[in-house]
Design an enzyme around this catalytic site. Structure first.
Site, PDB file in Angstrom:
ATOM      1  CG  ASP A 138       4.725  -0.107  -2.829  1.00 32.30           C
ATOM      2  OD1 ASP A 138       3.656  -0.123  -1.861  1.00 32.30           O
ATOM      3  OD2 ASP A 138       4.766  -1.204  -3.474  1.00 32.30           O
ATOM      4  CG  ASP A 193      -0.187  -5.888  -4.628  1.00 31.65           C
ATOM      5  OD1 ASP A 193      -0.569  -4.870  -4.342  1.00 31.65           O
ATOM      6  OD2 ASP A 193       1.026  -6.418  -4.869  1.00 31.65           O
TER       7      ASP A 193
END
Ligand code: GLA
Length: 379
Positions: A118, A173
């Site tokens: 990430d 997301d």
């Protein structure tokens, strides 16, 4: 193909859940359908020790990560884990910045086969350098580890990461919503962030098709099938991710899912479109209002053909195949509806009679749903 803990469970993960998920992946036929990776997302972490080695949260994972990896492998599955190129993960756990080789070594010693990496708290370090560093660390660990880049498309990784990651997220997301994004606000009503809808992500990922291919895939984020959308929406979401040759990472509770959810995620003919060896991401050929026409070229010369209804009303659609002749510049394949007749199998309703491109197609497409066919030229 696999499962990831984030969409459904966020921080509520522990070894009991992961073991039960592993069991369910085998018992419910998911492994057999191709879902092989079982991936922990954020918030598995404990602390770094005095030498800088990362450890698991001892309360969530009392038996340790090596034992968990052994259990996952004993089921014939592969083991995935999560970290971040910055100082802290998005969930404020220790990131890998400054510990890249050490973490890669630790993951390999646990039997890790997949790393999602990430991009929170990166302090403006160079993304290409950061991802390349972890790629090299994973290689140096001596264990083959799938490298899943997750910097949300912020730095256009499709332009530079072909030899760095096996996949890269192309968007922010996903949320469990078909049409509308989900906005989050803090306790004072101040806007914080947004989760994108299925259609939001579709529209962002589709134009990137030229950058995807074997070994370097566009990743439009994990699936929300089974997390609360309608069955029609789940079916459309799954179909579109397959047409986009997306990594298929389930994000629902496998231990309690309904038969309808299981039927969607194990439809082998639809999965075969996603996994097709030609490896070409599908395209939106045309849009008429809420109705879209999608194609995906396939290795044996077949085409996947999909009609998507984005709108809130059911629509009667007529297809005159001669209007759908085109050549795809990426695969070089053509839809030869003016020269050849194709037979089309309805992949979501195998009891339905096959269609033929020798006559117009008249079909009802329900709201937020798809019609999906595999077209094969009749010799
Ligand atoms: C980011 C990622 C998500 C998830 C969370 C975990 O938002 O994009 O997929 O991994 O972090 O904190």
């Amino acid at each position: 193909m696999g499962w990831n803990s984030w969409n459904k469970f966020e921080d509520k993960i522990n070894e009991k859940l992961i073991r039960e998920t592993a069991d369910a992946m085998v018992e419910k036929g998911l492994l057999e359908a191709g879902y092989i990776y079982l991936n922990l997302d954020d918030l598995w972490h404990g602390e770094r020790d005095g030498q800088g080695f990362i450890h698991e949260d001892p309360e969530k994972f009392p038996s340790g990560m090596k034992a968990l990896g052994d259990y996952i492998h004993s089921k014939g599955l592969k083991f995935g884990i999560y970290s971040d190129g910055g100082t802290m993960t998005c969930g404020c756990e220790p990131g890998s910045f400054g510990h890249e080789y050490q973490d890669a070594y630790t993951y390999a010693s646990w039997g890790v086969d997949y790393l999602k990496y990430d991009w929170c708290n990166h302090r403006d370090i160079n993304p290409k350098g950061a991802y390349r560093l972890m790629r090299d660390a994973l290689r140096a660990s001596g264990r083959p580890i799938f490298f899943s880049m997750c910097e949300w498309g912020s730095n256009k990784p499709w332009l530079w990461a072909e030899d760095i990651g096996h996949s890269w997220r192309t968007t922010g997301d996903i949320g469990c919503s078909f049409v509308d994004p989900i906005h989050h606000y803090d306790e004072n009503g101040k806007y914080v962030w947004t989760k994108l809808s299925v259609l939001n992500i579709l529209d962002r990922n589709e134009p990137l098709r030229q950058y995807a291919g074997p070994g370097h895939w566009n990743d439009p984020d994990m699936l929300e099938v089974g997390n609360g959308m309608s069955v029609n929406e789940d079916r459309a979401h799954f179909t579109l991710w397959c047409l986009m040759a997306a990594p298929l990472l389930l994000g629902n509770d496998l231990t309690t899912m309904t038969d309808e959810t299981l039927a969607i995620i194990t439809n082998k003919a639809v999965i075969a479109l996603d996994q097709d060896r030609l490896g070409v991401q599908g395209l939106r050929f045309r849009r008429n209002g809420d109705i879209e026409y999608w194609f995906k070229p396939l290795q044996n010369g077949d085409w996947a053909f999909c009609i998507l209804n984005r709108g809130s009303e059911d629509v009667k659609v007529k297809v005159n195949w001669k209007d759908f002749c085109f050549t795809d510049s990426i695969s070089g394949m053509s839809t030869d509806f003016d020269k050849l007749v194709y037979k089309g199998v309805n992949l979501w309703d195998t009891a339905a009679a096959a269609i033929s491109t020798s006559s117009d197609l008249d079909v009802d497409v329900p709201s937020h749903d798809v019609k999906l066919y595999r077209l094969s030229a009749v010799k």
